[in-house]
Design a protein around this motif. Structure first.
Motif, short mmCIF file in Angstrom:
data_model
loop_
_atom_site.label_atom_id
_atom_site.label_comp_id
_atom_site.label_asym_id
_atom_site.label_seq_id
_atom_site.Cartn_x
_atom_site.Cartn_y
_atom_site.Cartn_z
N ALA A 235 38.06 -73.91 -2.24
CA ALA A 235 38.31 -74.30 -3.63
C ALA A 235 37.04 -74.26 -4.46
CB ALA A 235 38.94 -75.70 -3.66
N GLN A 236 35.95 -74.70 -3.86
CA GLN A 236 34.67 -74.68 -4.57
C GLN A 236 34.22 -73.25 -4.84
OE1 GLN A 236 31.41 -76.52 -2.48
NE2 GLN A 236 30.21 -76.83 -4.35
N SER A 237 34.39 -72.37 -3.85
CA SER A 237 33.98 -70.98 -4.02
C SER A 237 34.83 -70.26 -5.07
CB SER A 237 34.06 -70.24 -2.69
OG SER A 237 35.40 -70.11 -2.26
N LEU A 238 36.09 -70.70 -5.25
CA LEU A 238 36.97 -70.10 -6.25
C LEU A 238 36.76 -70.70 -7.64
CD1 LEU A 238 40.31 -69.94 -4.21
CD2 LEU A 238 38.86 -68.01 -4.85
N GLY A 239 35.95 -71.74 -7.72
CA GLY A 239 35.66 -72.36 -9.01
C GLY A 239 36.81 -73.19 -9.57
N GLY B 194 43.22 -78.14 -10.54
CA GLY B 194 43.55 -76.93 -9.80
C GLY B 194 43.36 -77.10 -8.30
N THR B 195 42.30 -77.82 -7.93
CA THR B 195 42.04 -78.10 -6.52
C THR B 195 43.18 -78.92 -5.92
OG1 THR B 195 39.64 -78.01 -6.78
CG2 THR B 195 40.48 -79.24 -4.90
N GLY B 196 43.65 -79.92 -6.67
CA GLY B 196 44.75 -80.76 -6.19
C GLY B 196 46.03 -79.97 -6.03
N HIS C 189 47.04 -68.67 -10.75
CA HIS C 189 46.38 -67.72 -11.66
C HIS C 189 47.32 -67.38 -12.82
CE1 HIS C 189 43.79 -64.45 -12.99
NE2 HIS C 189 44.86 -63.67 -13.02
N TYR C 190 48.58 -67.18 -12.53
CA TYR C 190 49.58 -66.86 -13.55
C TYR C 190 49.75 -68.02 -14.53
CZ TYR C 190 54.07 -65.67 -15.67
OH TYR C 190 55.07 -65.42 -16.56
N LEU C 191 49.71 -69.26 -13.99
CA LEU C 191 49.89 -70.45 -14.83
C LEU C 191 48.62 -70.90 -15.54
CD1 LEU C 191 52.15 -72.58 -12.43
CD2 LEU C 191 52.87 -71.37 -14.50
N GLY C 192 47.51 -70.22 -15.23
CA GLY C 192 46.25 -70.56 -15.89
C GLY C 192 45.45 -71.66 -15.24
N HIS C 193 45.78 -72.01 -13.99
CA HIS C 193 45.03 -73.04 -13.26
C HIS C 193 43.86 -72.44 -12.48
CE1 HIS C 193 47.94 -75.97 -14.38
NE2 HIS C 193 48.92 -75.43 -13.69
N LEU C 194 43.77 -71.11 -12.44
CA LEU C 194 42.74 -70.46 -11.63
C LEU C 194 41.98 -69.45 -12.48
CD1 LEU C 194 41.45 -69.87 -8.89
CD2 LEU C 194 43.29 -68.26 -8.43
#
Length: 345
Positions: A184-188, A193-195, A340-345
Protein backbone atom coordinates in the motif's frame (compact mmCIF):
# COMPACT_ATOMS: atom_id res chain seq x y z
CA UNK A 1 -49.16 -33.44 38.43
CA UNK A 2 -49.11 -34.01 34.68
CA UNK A 3 -47.00 -30.88 34.21
CA UNK A 4 -44.45 -32.16 36.73
CA UNK A 5 -44.32 -35.55 35.01
CA UNK A 6 -43.85 -33.93 31.62
CA UNK A 7 -41.01 -31.75 32.94
CA UNK A 8 -39.37 -34.78 34.53
CA UNK A 9 -39.67 -36.73 31.29
CA UNK A 10 -38.10 -33.92 29.29
CA UNK A 11 -35.18 -33.69 31.69
CA UNK A 12 -34.43 -37.41 31.54
CA UNK A 13 -32.43 -36.96 28.33
CA UNK A 14 -29.96 -34.58 30.03
CA UNK A 15 -27.73 -37.12 31.81
CA UNK A 16 -27.62 -39.25 28.67
CA UNK A 17 -26.74 -36.25 26.49
CA UNK A 18 -24.00 -35.13 28.88
CA UNK A 19 -22.57 -38.64 28.91
CA UNK A 20 -22.68 -38.86 25.12
CA UNK A 21 -21.52 -35.39 24.10
CA UNK A 22 -19.83 -34.02 27.24
CA UNK A 23 -16.33 -35.50 26.83
CA UNK A 24 -15.97 -34.34 23.21
CA UNK A 25 -17.35 -30.89 23.96
CA UNK A 26 -14.99 -30.46 26.90
CA UNK A 27 -12.01 -31.52 24.79
CA UNK A 28 -12.83 -29.11 21.96
CA UNK A 29 -13.42 -26.30 24.47
CA UNK A 30 -10.09 -26.96 26.19
CA UNK A 31 -8.17 -26.99 22.90
CA UNK A 32 -9.98 -23.81 21.78
CA UNK A 33 -8.90 -22.06 24.99
CA UNK A 34 -5.33 -23.24 24.42
CA UNK A 35 -5.46 -21.80 20.89
CA UNK A 36 -6.74 -18.48 22.20
CA UNK A 37 -4.00 -18.43 24.86
CA UNK A 38 -1.33 -18.91 22.19
CA UNK A 39 -2.91 -16.16 20.11
CA UNK A 40 -3.09 -13.71 23.01
CA UNK A 41 0.46 -14.31 24.24
CA UNK A 42 2.39 -14.99 21.04
CA UNK A 43 0.44 -13.12 18.37
CA UNK A 44 -0.37 -16.20 16.28
CA UNK A 45 -3.79 -16.25 14.54
CA UNK A 46 -6.27 -17.99 16.84
CA UNK A 47 -7.95 -19.84 13.96
CA UNK A 48 -4.62 -21.19 12.75
CA UNK A 49 -3.68 -22.35 16.24
CA UNK A 50 -7.10 -23.98 16.69
CA UNK A 51 -6.74 -25.83 13.42
CA UNK A 52 -3.19 -27.07 14.06
CA UNK A 53 -3.94 -28.14 17.64
CA UNK A 54 -7.08 -29.89 16.44
CA UNK A 55 -5.11 -31.85 13.84
CA UNK A 56 -2.64 -32.86 16.56
CA UNK A 57 -5.52 -34.47 18.49
CA UNK A 58 -6.93 -36.29 15.46
CA UNK A 59 -6.79 -39.64 17.26
CA UNK A 60 -9.61 -38.54 19.61
CA UNK A 61 -12.11 -38.46 16.74
CA UNK A 62 -11.41 -42.02 15.60
CA UNK A 63 -12.84 -43.89 18.57
CA UNK A 64 -13.70 -43.47 22.21
CA UNK A 65 -15.98 -41.25 24.29
CA UNK A 66 -15.05 -38.00 22.55
CA UNK A 67 -16.30 -38.87 19.06
CA UNK A 68 -19.93 -37.72 19.44
CA UNK A 69 -19.02 -34.40 21.06
CA UNK A 70 -16.39 -33.65 18.42
CA UNK A 71 -18.96 -34.35 15.71
CA UNK A 72 -21.45 -32.02 17.42
CA UNK A 73 -18.84 -29.23 17.61
CA UNK A 74 -17.81 -29.70 13.99
CA UNK A 75 -21.40 -29.26 12.76
CA UNK A 76 -23.94 -27.68 15.11
CA UNK A 77 -21.70 -25.45 17.23
CA UNK A 78 -19.75 -24.30 14.19
CA UNK A 79 -23.00 -23.26 12.47
CA UNK A 80 -24.13 -21.41 15.60
CA UNK A 81 -20.90 -19.42 15.42
CA UNK A 82 -21.57 -18.49 11.79
CA UNK A 83 -25.18 -17.50 12.57
CA UNK A 84 -24.06 -15.18 15.39
CA UNK A 85 -21.91 -13.27 12.91
CA UNK A 86 -25.16 -11.58 11.90
CA UNK A 87 -24.83 -9.38 14.99
CA UNK A 88 -21.98 -7.56 13.27
CA UNK A 89 -24.14 -6.45 10.38
CA UNK A 90 -26.33 -3.36 10.07
CA UNK A 91 -27.75 -1.16 7.34
CA UNK A 92 -25.69 1.73 8.72
CA UNK A 93 -22.54 -0.08 7.59
CA UNK A 94 -23.80 -0.14 4.02
CA UNK A 95 -24.85 3.51 4.03
CA UNK A 96 -21.58 4.71 5.53
CA UNK A 97 -19.37 3.13 2.91
CA UNK A 98 -20.92 4.50 -0.29
CA UNK A 99 -22.55 2.80 -3.25
CA UNK A 100 -19.44 2.74 -5.46
CA UNK A 101 -17.33 0.81 -2.96
CA UNK A 102 -20.20 -1.58 -2.15
CA UNK A 103 -20.71 -2.36 -5.84
CA UNK A 104 -16.96 -2.94 -6.19
CA UNK A 105 -17.02 -5.45 -3.32
CA UNK A 106 -20.04 -7.29 -4.72
CA UNK A 107 -18.45 -7.43 -8.17
CA UNK A 108 -15.16 -8.64 -6.67
CA UNK A 109 -16.90 -11.49 -4.82
CA UNK A 110 -18.80 -12.63 -7.92
CA UNK A 111 -15.73 -12.32 -10.17
CA UNK A 112 -13.48 -14.22 -7.73
CA UNK A 113 -15.94 -17.12 -7.50
CA UNK A 114 -16.25 -17.29 -11.29
CA UNK A 115 -12.48 -17.08 -11.63
CA UNK A 116 -12.10 -19.91 -9.11
CA UNK A 117 -14.42 -22.14 -11.10
CA UNK A 118 -12.56 -21.41 -14.35
CA UNK A 119 -9.13 -21.85 -12.78
CA UNK A 120 -10.15 -25.12 -11.11
CA UNK A 121 -11.31 -26.49 -14.45
CA UNK A 122 -7.97 -25.56 -16.04
CA UNK A 123 -6.08 -27.20 -13.17
CA UNK A 124 -8.27 -30.30 -13.28
CA UNK A 125 -9.80 -29.76 -9.84
CA UNK A 126 -13.44 -30.26 -8.88
CA UNK A 127 -16.10 -27.57 -8.59
CA UNK A 128 -16.59 -28.29 -4.87
CA UNK A 129 -13.02 -27.24 -4.08
CA UNK A 130 -13.39 -24.26 -6.42
CA UNK A 131 -16.53 -22.95 -4.68
CA UNK A 132 -15.05 -23.57 -1.24
CA UNK A 133 -11.72 -21.84 -1.86
CA UNK A 134 -13.03 -18.97 -3.98
CA UNK A 135 -15.87 -18.28 -1.55
CA UNK A 136 -13.48 -18.24 1.40
CA UNK A 137 -11.07 -15.94 -0.44
CA UNK A 138 -13.81 -13.63 -1.70
CA UNK A 139 -15.82 -13.21 1.52
CA UNK A 140 -14.34 -13.74 4.97
CA UNK A 141 -11.77 -16.51 5.10
CA UNK A 142 -12.23 -19.35 7.56
CA UNK A 143 -15.76 -18.35 8.61
CA UNK A 144 -16.93 -18.34 4.99
CA UNK A 145 -15.21 -21.66 4.33
CA UNK A 146 -17.07 -23.30 7.19
CA UNK A 147 -20.42 -21.80 6.18
CA UNK A 148 -20.02 -22.78 2.52
CA UNK A 149 -18.85 -26.30 3.44
CA UNK A 150 -22.07 -26.74 5.40
CA UNK A 151 -24.21 -26.40 2.23
CA UNK A 152 -21.95 -28.02 -0.37
CA UNK A 153 -22.92 -31.58 -1.34
CA UNK A 154 -20.66 -33.93 0.59
CA UNK A 155 -18.17 -36.40 -0.87
CA UNK A 156 -15.16 -38.31 0.45
CA UNK A 157 -12.91 -35.24 0.14
CA UNK A 158 -15.19 -32.70 1.85
CA UNK A 159 -13.48 -32.60 5.24
CA UNK A 160 -10.02 -32.65 3.71
CA UNK A 161 -10.88 -29.75 1.42
CA UNK A 162 -12.33 -27.74 4.30
CA UNK A 163 -9.21 -28.19 6.43
CA UNK A 164 -6.99 -27.27 3.48
CA UNK A 165 -9.03 -24.15 2.76
CA UNK A 166 -9.12 -22.93 6.36
CA UNK A 167 -5.39 -23.53 6.75
CA UNK A 168 -4.58 -21.82 3.45
CA UNK A 169 -6.70 -18.70 3.92
CA UNK A 170 -5.40 -18.26 7.46
CA UNK A 171 -1.77 -18.49 6.35
CA UNK A 172 -2.40 -16.21 3.35
CA UNK A 173 -4.17 -13.69 5.60
CA UNK A 174 -1.20 -13.61 7.95
CA UNK A 175 1.22 -13.08 5.06
CA UNK A 176 -1.04 -10.33 3.69
CA UNK A 177 -1.16 -8.62 7.09
CA UNK A 178 2.63 -8.36 6.91
CA UNK A 179 3.10 -7.65 3.21
CA UNK A 180 0.10 -5.52 2.20
CA UNK A 181 1.07 -2.44 4.29
CA UNK A 182 4.34 -2.37 2.38
CA UNK A 183 2.48 -2.75 -0.91
CA UNK A 184 0.00 0.00 0.00
CA UNK A 185 2.84 2.37 0.81
CA UNK A 186 4.62 1.60 -2.46
CA UNK A 187 1.38 2.29 -4.38
CA UNK A 188 0.98 5.64 -2.64
CA UNK A 189 -2.45 4.86 -1.16
CA UNK A 190 -3.89 7.33 1.34
CA UNK A 191 -5.44 6.16 4.61
CA UNK A 192 -8.93 5.63 3.14
CA UNK A 193 -7.58 3.87 0.06
CA UNK A 194 -5.37 1.68 2.24
CA UNK A 195 -8.38 0.70 4.35
CA UNK A 196 -10.46 -0.17 1.29
CA UNK A 197 -7.62 -2.28 -0.12
CA UNK A 198 -7.01 -4.17 3.12
CA UNK A 199 -10.70 -4.69 3.90
CA UNK A 200 -11.44 -5.77 0.33
CA UNK A 201 -8.62 -8.28 -0.05
CA UNK A 202 -7.40 -9.77 3.25
CA UNK A 203 -9.34 -12.92 4.10
CA UNK A 204 -9.85 -12.98 7.88
CA UNK A 205 -11.25 -10.17 10.04
CA UNK A 206 -8.51 -10.26 12.68
CA UNK A 207 -5.75 -9.83 10.10
CA UNK A 208 -7.68 -7.00 8.43
CA UNK A 209 -7.86 -5.16 11.74
CA UNK A 210 -4.17 -5.84 12.44
CA UNK A 211 -3.02 -4.60 9.05
CA UNK A 212 -5.28 -1.53 9.04
CA UNK A 213 -4.42 -0.19 12.47
CA UNK A 214 -0.73 -0.85 11.87
CA UNK A 215 -0.93 1.95 9.27
CA UNK A 216 -3.26 4.47 10.98
CA UNK A 217 -6.51 4.68 12.94
CA UNK A 218 -8.39 5.90 9.83
CA UNK A 219 -7.03 3.04 7.73
CA UNK A 220 -7.95 0.57 10.46
CA UNK A 221 -11.51 1.84 10.83
CA UNK A 222 -12.06 1.91 7.06
CA UNK A 223 -10.56 -1.57 6.63
CA UNK A 224 -12.80 -2.99 9.36
CA UNK A 225 -15.89 -1.39 7.85
CA UNK A 226 -15.10 -2.69 4.35
CA UNK A 227 -14.40 -6.15 5.73
CA UNK A 228 -17.74 -6.26 7.53
CA UNK A 229 -19.47 -5.42 4.26
CA UNK A 230 -17.80 -8.51 2.78
CA UNK A 231 -19.05 -10.51 5.77
CA UNK A 232 -22.55 -9.26 4.94
CA UNK A 233 -22.27 -11.03 1.59
CA UNK A 234 -21.84 -14.40 3.33
CA UNK A 235 -25.58 -15.09 3.73
CA UNK A 236 -26.57 -14.28 0.12
CA UNK A 237 -23.72 -16.33 -1.32
CA UNK A 238 -24.46 -19.34 0.92
CA UNK A 239 -28.14 -19.03 0.02
CA UNK A 240 -27.36 -18.99 -3.72
CA UNK A 241 -25.07 -22.01 -3.36
CA UNK A 242 -27.71 -23.84 -1.32
CA UNK A 243 -30.45 -23.27 -3.91
CA UNK A 244 -28.22 -23.99 -6.91
CA UNK A 245 -26.83 -27.23 -5.46
CA UNK A 246 -29.94 -28.50 -3.70
CA UNK A 247 -30.54 -31.31 -6.17
CA UNK A 248 -26.92 -32.47 -6.36
CA UNK A 249 -26.66 -35.87 -4.62
CA UNK A 250 -24.49 -36.25 -1.55
CA UNK A 251 -22.44 -39.35 -0.90
CA UNK A 252 -23.64 -41.21 2.15
CA UNK A 253 -27.04 -39.43 2.24
CA UNK A 254 -30.31 -41.31 1.77
CA UNK A 255 -31.72 -41.20 -1.74
CA UNK A 256 -34.43 -38.60 -2.11
CA UNK A 257 -33.36 -36.72 1.01
CA UNK A 258 -32.51 -33.15 0.12
CA UNK A 259 -31.06 -30.36 2.26
CA UNK A 260 -33.42 -27.54 3.28
CA UNK A 261 -33.93 -24.76 0.78
CA UNK A 262 -32.65 -22.21 3.30
CA UNK A 263 -30.24 -23.57 5.94
CA UNK A 264 -31.21 -22.74 9.50
CA UNK A 265 -27.97 -20.96 10.32
CA UNK A 266 -28.43 -18.65 7.30
CA UNK A 267 -31.97 -17.82 8.50
CA UNK A 268 -30.58 -17.05 11.96
CA UNK A 269 -27.80 -14.90 10.42
CA UNK A 270 -30.36 -12.85 8.46
CA UNK A 271 -32.70 -12.46 11.43
CA UNK A 272 -29.90 -11.26 13.71
CA UNK A 273 -28.65 -8.86 11.04
CA UNK A 274 -32.17 -7.45 10.59
CA UNK A 275 -32.62 -7.10 14.36
CA UNK A 276 -29.26 -5.36 14.68
CA UNK A 277 -30.13 -3.02 11.80
CA UNK A 278 -33.41 -2.15 13.49
CA UNK A 279 -31.68 -1.29 16.76
CA UNK A 280 -33.34 -4.22 18.52
CA UNK A 281 -30.08 -5.68 19.82
CA UNK A 282 -28.54 -3.78 22.77
CA UNK A 283 -24.83 -3.08 22.47
CA UNK A 284 -24.02 -5.31 25.44
CA UNK A 285 -25.97 -8.21 23.93
CA UNK A 286 -24.29 -7.73 20.54
CA UNK A 287 -20.89 -7.75 22.21
CA UNK A 288 -21.78 -10.93 24.09
CA UNK A 289 -23.06 -12.51 20.87
CA UNK A 290 -19.86 -11.70 19.01
CA UNK A 291 -17.78 -13.20 21.81
CA UNK A 292 -19.94 -16.32 21.72
CA UNK A 293 -19.54 -16.45 17.93
CA UNK A 294 -15.77 -16.25 18.21
CA UNK A 295 -15.59 -19.11 20.71
CA UNK A 296 -18.09 -21.24 18.78
CA UNK A 297 -16.07 -20.82 15.57
CA UNK A 298 -12.85 -21.64 17.43
CA UNK A 299 -14.38 -24.80 18.94
CA UNK A 300 -15.83 -25.71 15.55
CA UNK A 301 -12.54 -25.42 13.73
CA UNK A 302 -10.80 -27.39 16.49
CA UNK A 303 -13.33 -30.18 15.93
CA UNK A 304 -12.94 -30.03 12.15
CA UNK A 305 -9.17 -30.32 12.64
CA UNK A 306 -9.62 -33.30 14.92
CA UNK A 307 -11.71 -35.07 12.28
CA UNK A 308 -9.09 -34.81 9.54
CA UNK A 309 -5.63 -36.32 9.45
CA UNK A 310 -2.68 -34.17 8.36
CA UNK A 311 -1.67 -36.82 5.83
CA UNK A 312 -4.98 -36.44 4.00
CA UNK A 313 -4.63 -32.65 3.96
CA UNK A 314 -1.18 -32.94 2.38
CA UNK A 315 -2.69 -35.23 -0.27
CA UNK A 316 -4.67 -32.31 -1.67
CA UNK A 317 -1.83 -31.48 -4.09
CA UNK A 318 0.15 -28.52 -5.33
CA UNK A 319 -2.49 -27.57 -7.88
CA UNK A 320 -4.94 -26.84 -5.04
CA UNK A 321 -2.34 -24.53 -3.48
CA UNK A 322 -1.88 -22.85 -6.86
CA UNK A 323 -5.67 -22.44 -7.12
CA UNK A 324 -6.15 -20.63 -3.82
CA UNK A 325 -3.06 -18.45 -4.33
CA UNK A 326 -4.30 -17.52 -7.81
CA UNK A 327 -7.71 -16.61 -6.38
CA UNK A 328 -6.05 -14.42 -3.77
CA UNK A 329 -3.95 -12.61 -6.38
CA UNK A 330 -6.98 -12.19 -8.65
CA UNK A 331 -9.01 -10.62 -5.83
CA UNK A 332 -6.18 -8.19 -5.03
CA UNK A 333 -5.76 -7.12 -8.66
CA UNK A 334 -9.53 -6.77 -9.13
CA UNK A 335 -9.91 -4.56 -6.04
CA UNK A 336 -6.96 -2.36 -7.05
CA UNK A 337 -8.39 -2.01 -10.56
CA UNK A 338 -11.77 -1.03 -9.13
CA UNK A 339 -10.18 1.46 -6.75
CA UNK A 340 -8.35 3.04 -9.69
CA UNK A 341 -11.66 3.35 -11.55
CA UNK A 342 -13.35 4.91 -8.49
CA UNK A 343 -10.49 7.35 -7.97
CA UNK A 344 -9.11 5.83 -4.75
CA UNK A 345 -5.80 4.89 -6.40
Amino acid sequence: MNAVSETTRRLQWLPSALSTYGPGLLVTAAVAMAAQFLSDHYGAPAMLMALLLGIAFHFLSEEGRCVAGIELSAKKILRIGVALLGMRISVDLLIGLGSGTILLLVAAIAATILFGLAAAKILGRGWRLALLTSGAVAICGASAAMAIAAVLPKNEFSERNLIFTVLSVTVLSTLAMIGYPILAQSLGLDARGTGIFFGGTIHDVAQVVGAGFSVSPEAGETATLVKLIRVTMLAPVVLIFSIALRNVPQEGVEAGKRPPLLPGFVVAFLILAAMNSGGMVPAAVAELGMEASRWALLAGIVAVGMKTSLRRVLDVGGDAVALIVAETIFLGVFILGGMHYLGHL
